[in-house]
Design an enzyme around this catalytic site. Structure first.
Site, PDB file in Angstrom:
ATOM      1  N   GLY A   1       4.162  35.374  40.056  1.00 35.74           N
ATOM      2  CA  GLY A   1       4.364  35.182  38.617  1.00 35.74           C
ATOM      3  C   GLY A   1       3.083  35.454  37.837  1.00 35.74           C
ATOM      4  N   GLN A   2       3.182  35.384  36.519  1.00 33.32           N
ATOM      5  CA  GLN A   2       2.027  35.685  35.662  1.00 33.32           C
ATOM      6  C   GLN A   2       0.836  34.787  35.996  1.00 33.32           C
ATOM      7  OE1 GLN A   2       2.894  36.757  31.447  1.00 33.32           O
ATOM      8  NE2 GLN A   2       4.397  35.115  31.613  1.00 33.32           N
ATOM      9  N   VAL A   3       1.082  33.476  36.028  1.00 37.72           N
ATOM     10  CA  VAL A   3      -0.017  32.538  36.263  1.00 37.72           C
ATOM     11  C   VAL A   3      -0.405  32.543  37.746  1.00 37.72           C
ATOM     12  CG1 VAL A   3      -0.702  30.100  36.132  1.00 37.72           C
ATOM     13  CG2 VAL A   3       0.610  31.128  34.262  1.00 37.72           C
ATOM     14  N   ALA A  16       8.324  28.594  38.490  1.00 33.04           N
ATOM     15  CA  ALA A  16       9.259  27.901  37.592  1.00 33.04           C
ATOM     16  C   ALA A  16      10.426  28.826  37.296  1.00 33.04           C
ATOM     17  CB  ALA A  16       8.573  27.512  36.279  1.00 33.04           C
ATOM     18  N   TYR A  54      15.881  24.469  29.573  1.00 33.39           N
ATOM     19  CA  TYR A  54      14.541  24.732  30.119  1.00 33.39           C
ATOM     20  C   TYR A  54      13.607  23.547  29.834  1.00 33.39           C
ATOM     21  CZ  TYR A  54       9.877  26.836  30.526  1.00 33.39           C
ATOM     22  OH  TYR A  54       8.569  27.089  30.845  1.00 33.39           O
ATOM     23  N   THR A 113      11.773  30.299  34.392  1.00 32.45           N
ATOM     24  CA  THR A 113      11.198  30.461  33.048  1.00 32.45           C
ATOM     25  C   THR A 113      12.091  31.229  32.067  1.00 32.45           C
ATOM     26  OG1 THR A 113      10.006  32.402  33.854  1.00 32.45           O
ATOM     27  CG2 THR A 113       8.784  30.335  33.807  1.00 32.45           C
ATOM     28  N   ASP A 145       5.280  23.515  26.271  1.00 34.06           N
ATOM     29  CA  ASP A 145       5.387  23.016  24.891  1.00 34.06           C
ATOM     30  C   ASP A 145       6.851  22.748  24.508  1.00 34.06           C
ATOM     31  OD1 ASP A 145       5.771  25.809  25.192  1.00 34.06           O
ATOM     32  OD2 ASP A 145       5.318  26.194  23.092  1.00 34.06           O
ATOM     33  N   TRP A 161       3.655  29.716  25.319  1.00 36.18           N
ATOM     34  CA  TRP A 161       3.726  31.150  24.976  1.00 36.18           C
ATOM     35  C   TRP A 161       2.854  31.999  25.926  1.00 36.18           C
ATOM     36  CZ3 TRP A 161       3.924  32.104  18.969  1.00 36.18           C
ATOM     37  CH2 TRP A 161       4.814  31.192  18.373  1.00 36.18           C
TER      38      TRP A 161
HETATM   39  N1  LIG Z   1       6.045  31.966  30.375  1.00 31.55           N
HETATM   40  C1  LIG Z   1       5.847  31.130  29.361  1.00 31.55           C
HETATM   41  O1  LIG Z   1       5.918  31.506  28.184  1.00 31.55           O
HETATM   42  C2  LIG Z   1       5.500  29.685  29.624  1.00 31.55           C
HETATM   43  C3  LIG Z   1       5.333  28.815  28.535  1.00 31.55           C
HETATM   44  C4  LIG Z   1       5.001  27.473  28.782  1.00 31.55           C
HETATM   45  C5  LIG Z   1       4.854  27.033  30.077  1.00 31.55           C
HETATM   46  N2  LIG Z   1       5.026  27.895  31.112  1.00 31.55           N
HETATM   47  C6  LIG Z   1       4.903  27.374  32.474  1.00 31.55           C
HETATM   48  O2  LIG Z   1       3.797  28.012  33.097  1.00 31.55           O
HETATM   49  C7  LIG Z   1       4.056  28.154  34.507  1.00 31.55           C
HETATM   50  C8  LIG Z   1       3.849  29.588  34.933  1.00 31.55           C
HETATM   51  O3  LIG Z   1       4.743  30.404  34.185  1.00 31.55           O
HETATM   52  P1  LIG Z   1       4.732  31.994  34.295  1.00 31.55           P
HETATM   53  O4  LIG Z   1       4.829  32.520  32.920  1.00 31.55           O
HETATM   54  O5  LIG Z   1       3.633  32.437  35.187  1.00 31.55           O
HETATM   55  O6  LIG Z   1       6.148  32.213  35.013  1.00 31.55           O
HETATM   56  P2  LIG Z   1       6.726  33.522  35.720  1.00 31.55           P
HETATM   57  O7  LIG Z   1       5.867  34.696  35.454  1.00 31.55           O
HETATM   58  O8  LIG Z   1       8.178  33.546  35.372  1.00 31.55           O
HETATM   59  O9  LIG Z   1       6.555  33.157  37.257  1.00 31.55           O
HETATM   60  C9  LIG Z   1       7.315  32.159  37.859  1.00 31.55           C
HETATM   61  C10 LIG Z   1       7.441  32.504  39.318  1.00 31.55           C
HETATM   62  O10 LIG Z   1       8.314  31.538  39.931  1.00 31.55           O
HETATM   63  C11 LIG Z   1       9.114  32.234  40.864  1.00 31.55           C
HETATM   64  N3  LIG Z   1      10.372  31.576  41.172  1.00 31.55           N
HETATM   65  C12 LIG Z   1      11.404  31.316  40.348  1.00 31.55           C
HETATM   66  N4  LIG Z   1      12.430  30.802  41.039  1.00 31.55           N
HETATM   67  C13 LIG Z   1      12.037  30.774  42.341  1.00 31.55           C
HETATM   68  C14 LIG Z   1      12.658  30.357  43.545  1.00 31.55           C
HETATM   69  N5  LIG Z   1      13.916  29.900  43.590  1.00 31.55           N
HETATM   70  N6  LIG Z   1      11.967  30.441  44.709  1.00 31.55           N
HETATM   71  C15 LIG Z   1      10.706  30.924  44.704  1.00 31.55           C
HETATM   72  N7  LIG Z   1      10.062  31.343  43.603  1.00 31.55           N
HETATM   73  C16 LIG Z   1      10.724  31.266  42.430  1.00 31.55           C
HETATM   74  C17 LIG Z   1       9.406  33.552  40.167  1.00 31.55           C
HETATM   75  O11 LIG Z   1       9.860  34.482  41.101  1.00 31.55           O
HETATM   76  P3  LIG Z   1      10.793  35.696  40.597  1.00 31.55           P
HETATM   77  O12 LIG Z   1       9.919  36.510  39.710  1.00 31.55           O
HETATM   78  O13 LIG Z   1      11.187  36.356  41.862  1.00 31.55           O
HETATM   79  O14 LIG Z   1      11.923  35.051  39.849  1.00 31.55           O
HETATM   80  C18 LIG Z   1       8.062  33.890  39.555  1.00 31.55           C
HETATM   81  O15 LIG Z   1       7.259  34.632  40.445  1.00 31.55           O
HETATM   82  C19 LIG Z   1       5.481  27.624  34.716  1.00 31.55           C
HETATM   83  O16 LIG Z   1       5.424  26.270  35.104  1.00 31.55           O
HETATM   84  C20 LIG Z   1       6.103  27.708  33.340  1.00 31.55           C
HETATM   85  O17 LIG Z   1       7.164  26.766  33.157  1.00 31.55           O
HETATM   86  C21 LIG Z   1       5.327  29.216  30.928  1.00 31.55           C
END
Ligand SMILES: NC(=O)c1ccc[n+]([C@@H]2O[C@H](COP(=O)([O-])OP(=O)(O)OC[C@H]3O[C@@H](n4cnc5c(N)ncnc54)[C@H](OP(=O)(O)O)[C@@H]3O)[C@@H](O)[C@H]2O)c1
Length: 302
Positions: free
Chosen positions: A14-16, A63, A128, A65, A105, A153
């Site tokens: 994922g991104q983070v 997550a 979510y 997301t 948030d 975001w």
């Molecule tokens: N993105 C935002 O705007 C945002 C905002 C506020 C908080 N956050 C929080 O920040 C954190 C990092 O977010 P991010 O933006 O990096 O998220 P992301 O890019 O969507 O990465 C999440 C990762 O979780 C993996 N995942 C989802 N379901 C899964 C499963 N069943 N088994 C194994 N892996 C799984 C995804 O795999 P796949 O790609 O294969 O689905 C993806 O690699 C999360 O806790 C998120 O809730 C994000």
């Protein structure tokens, strides 16, 4: 804690997750797992992974997301956003390993005029948001050492995010309508990973008084429209001369399955007071991501 035990990064693709791998390089062995090695909907797989690898710390960047899709898949969103962190935190406690987790948030309803702080009562308006809040509670009640960073975001040089959506739409359209009545802080995966490392570097060997939940976003605030304008003002090199007209609209003109908070700006005061860590202003962080993408473009990577 034995330095030869790995740091386990969950959600590594994922991104983070990707940026955490960079930020923690040089801190000893890293075990980075993505969906190919573990399905977080399967509690047995999670326990097996942690028991088999015996990490000294777990960074959970995974997550569900997809904010709008979650409205139609609440059980799956709950499994990934609430159950899985609870199980990871429980397994971490058994090893006396620190558990680091990210939240959102969108646990807030947006009704406050000022930035939200950690003591404000959450009141999520979407599946979510509710499942992420349940995840926070599951991590806390696991009873081990934890850090939860609520952020907002999130975007960066990899993955699916608002920046890439804007760059794609700019190539496809002459005119874009973007919501101008939701306020928040765009935060880069790069800044989040850097700040996470800085927090952990500052507290190692320092008891566990610092454990808890903190807000962690880039500083400043804008709307999605403001963010889009800032992207197009900087991204000329990525757009091959195309720059669409951007029109500010109200959320009511862009209905989505999930309701989003009107104001989800988070106060980062506690993060700074407790750890002396501050993230860059969102505009500066955006400059860094655009530069990284321009570098990739010159190497034909995007
Ligand atoms: N993105 C935002 O705007 C945002 C905002 C506020 C908080 N956050 C929080 O920040 C954190 C990092 O977010 P991010 O933006 O990096 O998220 P992301 O890019 O969507 O990465 C999440 C990762 O979780 C993996 N995942 C989802 N379901 C899964 C499963 N069943 N088994 C194994 N892996 C799984 C995804 O795999 P796949 O790609 O294969 O689905 C993806 O690699 C999360 O806790 C998120 O809730 C994000």
């Amino acid at each position: 804690m034995n330095e030869s035990q790995p740091i386990l990064i969950v959600g590594a693709a994922g991104q983070v997750g990707l940026e955490l791998q960079r930020a923690f390089a040089g801190c000893g062995p890293i075990l980075a797992v993505d969906r190919e090695s573990i399905d977080l909907a399967d509690a047995g797989q999670i326990r097996e992974l942690v028991r088999g690898s015996r990490p000294r710390m777990i960074l959970n960047a995974a997550a569900y997301t997809a904010v709008d899709r979650a409205e139609a898949e609440p059980a799956l969103a709950h499994a990934i956003n609430a159950n899985a962190p609870g199980i990871l935190a429980d397994e971490a406690r058994k090893l006396d390993a620190l558990f680091v987790h990210y939240s959102t948030d969108y646990v807030f309803d947006g009704s406050k005029k000022e930035p939200w702080n950690e003591e404000d009562a959450p009141h999520p308006m979407s599946v979510y948001g509710r499942t992420k809040l349940a995840g926070e509670e599951a991590v806390k009640s696991a009873g081990g050492r934890f850090l939860i960073f609520r952020t907002s975001w999130v975007y960066g040089p990899h993955g699916q995010n608002f920046l890439f959506t804007m760059l794609r739409l700019a190539r496809e359209r002459e005119r874009l309508s973007v919501v101008d009545d939701q306020f928040g802080a765009p935060t880069t995966s790069i800044e989040l990973a850097r700040a996470t490392r800085a927090v952990l570097d500052g507290v190692s060997g320092d008891g566990d008084q610092w454990a808890g939940l903190y807000h962690m976003t880039c500083s400043g605030e804008t709307t999605w429209y403001g963010f889009a304008r800032a992207i197009f003002a900087r991204a000329g090199g990525l757009l091959a001369g195309k720059c669409p007209e951007i029109v500010p609209i109200a959320s009511s003109e862009y209905p989505t399955p999930a309701k989003r908070p009107r104001n989800s700006v988070l106060s980062n005061a506690m993060l700074f007071e407790r750890f002396g860590v501050r993230l860059a202003p969102w505009e500066t962080a955006l400059d860094a991501v655009i530069q990284a993408l321009e570098g990739d473009l010159s190497k034909n990577r995007i």
